[in-house]
Design a protein around this motif. Structure first.
Motif, PDB file in Angstrom:
ATOM      1  N   ASN A 137       0.093   5.304   5.589  1.00 52.10           N
ATOM      2  CA  ASN A 137      -0.194   6.297   4.547  1.00 52.10           C
ATOM      3  C   ASN A 137      -0.174   7.721   5.088  1.00 52.10           C
ATOM      4  OD1 ASN A 137      -2.424   5.987   6.155  1.00 52.10           O
ATOM      5  ND2 ASN A 137      -3.915   5.927   4.490  1.00 52.10           N
TER       6      ASN A 137
ATOM      7  N   GLY B 142      -4.731  13.347   1.407  1.00 53.56           N
ATOM      8  CA  GLY B 142      -4.846  11.897   1.398  1.00 53.56           C
ATOM      9  C   GLY B 142      -5.896  11.368   0.444  1.00 53.56           C
ATOM     10  N   GLU B 143      -6.647  10.366   0.923  1.00 57.20           N
ATOM     11  CA  GLU B 143      -7.630   9.693   0.066  1.00 57.20           C
ATOM     12  C   GLU B 143      -8.674  10.643  -0.491  1.00 57.20           C
ATOM     13  OE1 GLU B 143      -6.830   8.589   3.071  1.00 57.20           O
ATOM     14  OE2 GLU B 143      -6.237   6.469   2.972  1.00 57.20           O
TER      15      GLU B 143
ATOM     16  N   ALA C 136      -8.815   2.556   1.847  1.00 60.66           N
ATOM     17  CA  ALA C 136      -7.453   2.335   1.357  1.00 60.66           C
ATOM     18  C   ALA C 136      -7.441   1.459   0.112  1.00 60.66           C
ATOM     19  CB  ALA C 136      -6.601   1.704   2.460  1.00 60.66           C
TER      20      ALA C 136
ATOM     21  N   CYS D 216       2.103   2.090  -3.409  1.00 61.05           N
ATOM     22  CA  CYS D 216       1.015   2.594  -4.261  1.00 61.05           C
ATOM     23  C   CYS D 216       0.644   4.030  -3.896  1.00 61.05           C
ATOM     24  CB  CYS D 216      -0.204   1.682  -4.133  1.00 61.05           C
ATOM     25  SG  CYS D 216       0.048   0.008  -4.781  1.00 61.05           S
ATOM     26  N   TYR D 217       0.562   4.318  -2.607  1.00 58.26           N
ATOM     27  CA  TYR D 217       0.249   5.680  -2.173  1.00 58.26           C
ATOM     28  C   TYR D 217       1.363   6.646  -2.566  1.00 58.26           C
ATOM     29  CZ  TYR D 217      -4.021   5.148   0.623  1.00 58.26           C
ATOM     30  OH  TYR D 217      -5.323   4.965   1.037  1.00 58.26           O
TER      31      TYR D 217
ATOM     32  N   GLY E  58       0.525   9.841  -4.595  1.00 56.54           N
ATOM     33  CA  GLY E  58       0.807  11.114  -3.939  1.00 56.54           C
ATOM     34  C   GLY E  58       1.822  11.957  -4.694  1.00 56.54           C
TER      35      GLY E  58
ATOM     36  N   PHE F  51      -7.063  12.159  -3.535  1.00 56.54           N
ATOM     37  CA  PHE F  51      -6.728  11.106  -4.505  1.00 56.54           C
ATOM     38  C   PHE F  51      -7.972  10.565  -5.212  1.00 56.54           C
ATOM     39  CE2 PHE F  51      -2.868   9.836  -1.674  1.00 56.54           C
ATOM     40  CZ  PHE F  51      -2.243  11.026  -2.003  1.00 56.54           C
TER      41      PHE F  51
ATOM     42  N   SER G 195       1.075  10.906   3.234  1.00 57.06           N
ATOM     43  CA  SER G 195       0.320  11.356   2.058  1.00 57.06           C
ATOM     44  C   SER G 195      -0.709  12.423   2.406  1.00 57.06           C
ATOM     45  CB  SER G 195      -0.389  10.163   1.395  1.00 57.06           C
ATOM     46  OG  SER G 195      -1.398   9.635   2.232  1.00 57.06           O
TER      47      SER G 195
ATOM     48  N   THR H 289      -8.412   3.413  -2.891  1.00 63.95           N
ATOM     49  CA  THR H 289      -7.322   4.313  -3.287  1.00 63.95           C
ATOM     50  C   THR H 289      -6.222   3.565  -4.018  1.00 63.95           C
ATOM     51  OG1 THR H 289      -7.777   5.693  -1.343  1.00 63.95           O
ATOM     52  CG2 THR H 289      -5.665   6.016  -2.452  1.00 63.95           C
ATOM     53  N   VAL H 290      -5.841   2.402  -3.514  1.00 62.20           N
ATOM     54  CA  VAL H 290      -4.806   1.596  -4.181  1.00 62.20           C
ATOM     55  C   VAL H 290      -5.252   1.203  -5.580  1.00 62.20           C
ATOM     56  CG1 VAL H 290      -3.637  -0.655  -4.133  1.00 62.20           C
ATOM     57  CG2 VAL H 290      -3.714   0.758  -2.069  1.00 62.20           C
TER      58      VAL H 290
ATOM     59  N   GLY I 224       0.814  -1.209   0.000  1.00 62.99           N
ATOM     60  CA  GLY I 224       0.000   0.000   0.000  1.00 62.99           C
ATOM     61  C   GLY I 224       0.848   1.258   0.000  1.00 62.99           C
TER      62      GLY I 224
END
Length: 415
Positions: free
Chosen positions: A190, A57-58, A340, A44-45, A49, A61, A193, A343-344, A41
């Motif tokens: 995360n 953050g999310e 999460a 990926c973040y 980011g 994104f 981010s 988001t990934v 994760g």
């Protein structure tokens, strides 16, 4: 990163896991797999980011990669659960540990520490950052101390069990539920981010922060569980919230355990402080885009989002007063994992939209996002089957979020 990750879970989760999973290989595998998922994760973040390069953050994104509703729901989760619930859980754990020393009501202690930390973070970023820096180093040193002492001393009676029963345990629903506690314990991988705009050269430093922090914490977590099992019997540890107290009592005796409890309590204060610092920044990003939450933009003379800080504090206190530790952790874990995972999944969208962009790119594509998504699906399926009430609470919170999204749209049209 380290302050957000190393927190409540490492000092509370094992007792709940041992209710149904008792083999040492199973426990160590759980925590190792948690590190693998968090690392996947984190990569990926870091990619997302460094490409988007905005704090939030999310919320930011998902809004840019999918749809404003997806971003809004992640912001709603951060506002209502993502930080407020972990703050509550850390405060509840602190109440249990410090309550053993001061003989004061656990709930009173939990509420008091939330209020005090919120006051600290209402002064200035300088005060907040200095406190967080020192507290984060203290966390790492404390865990290293406990690991080294635990490895050095021997224990006649322990919960260590290196038999072959792990081959049966890892295919049971209980193993998947135990992994929920682990995934929650890694929550915070995360964190960097959320404050990308406050990071120098995020294309280089964001991946460093996310990946190095995750690797460090994973190693510490695995060894911490090993020494907990080494210095406590199954009967002593099973179902116990303050397992660090059991560990300390068996090594240092009752008086020494009081000192360790105080140190762990300060450790938990650092976790609360980290989340009180980061959480309101997400709420602030959300308030700039939605009229319903514009009141969260109010700042003090030092340009800190004090309204968002205190809204989060009130929500955390509400969780402390209305829920049990286990129930709050489970539905909090369900929602955070869902956010999460979505988001990934955005990595696939990003690669399609910006295939030649110079931003950081996660290695071994598409293996890492696939690993994270598969772990997430595994958690969701067994949580819904084995813990339907907590899963329904999580889905209800999301449903309320959808409702507020359309209320906001109505307010925006009428203004």
């Amino acid at each position: 990163m380290v302050a957000n990750m190393i927190g409540t879970g490492v000092f509370t989760s094992l007792g709940f896991q041992l209710q149904d999973v008792s083999n040492t290989w199973s426990i160590l595998l759980l925590w190792s797999l948690g590190g693998v998922m968090a690392l996947a994760g984190a990569f990926c973040y870091a990619e997302i980011g460094s490409a988007i390069n905005k704090s939030g953050g999310e919320y930011i994104f998902l809004s840019k990669l999918f749809h404003p509703l997806a971003g809004y729901l992640s912001g709603w989760v951060s506002l209502t659960v993502g930080f407020a619930a972990p703050v509550a859980l850390a405060a509840m754990a602190l109440g249990a540990y410090l309550g053993n020393v001061l003989h004061v009501n656990n709930t009173f202690l939990a509420v008091a520490v939330i209020l005090i930390i919120s006051v600290i973070h209402s002064f200035s970023l300088n005060v907040s950052s200095k406190f967080q820096s020192y507290a984060s180093w203290f966390k790492v040193l404390l865990i290293l101390f406990l690991i080294l002492i635990g490895l050095y001393y021997t224990q006649i009676d322990s919960a260590l069990n290196f038999s072959n029963s792990w081959t049966i345990e890892i295919i049971t629903p209980s193993f998947a539920i135990a992994f929920v506690y682990v995934s929650y314990s890694y929550t915070g991988w995360n964190a960097a981010s959320y404050i990308i705009e406050e990071i120098d050269n995020p294309r280089i430093n964001l991946p460093k922060a996310l990946v190095r922090g995750t690797l460090l914490v994973a190693v510490l977590y695995v060894f911490m569980q090993l020494v907990f099992l080494k210095h406590g019997t199954l009967e002593e540890l099973r179902g116990q919230l303050d397992i660090g107290h059991v560990y300390a009592s068996n090594i240092f005796g009752n008086q020494g355990a009081k000192t360790i409890n105080i140190l762990i309590s300060f450790f938990l204060i650092s976790s609360i402080s980290a989340m009180v610092w980061v959480g309101p920044r997400v709420s602030l990003a959300m308030s700039k885009d939605f009229k319903l939450w514009q009141f969260l933009q109010r700042k003090n003379k030092n340009n800190l989002p004090v309204t968002a800080v205190w809204l989060q504090a009130l929500l955390s206190i509400a969780y402390v007063l209305t829920g049990s530790f286990e129930s709050v952790l489970l539905y909090c874990g369900f929602i955070l994992q869902l956010s999460a995972a979505l988001t990934v999944t955005g990595v696939f969208v990003l690669r399609k939209k910006k295939p030649a962009s110079p931003h950081f790119k996660a290695p071994f594509y598409p293996l890492l996002p696939v690993i994270f998504i598969l772990f997430s699906v595994w958690i969701f399926v067994y949580l819904i089957i084995d813990k339907p009430l907590e899963s329904m609470i999580g889905l209800l919170i999301l449903a309320i979020g959808v409702l507020t999204y359309f209320i906001n749209k109505k307010i925006s049209k009428s203004s």
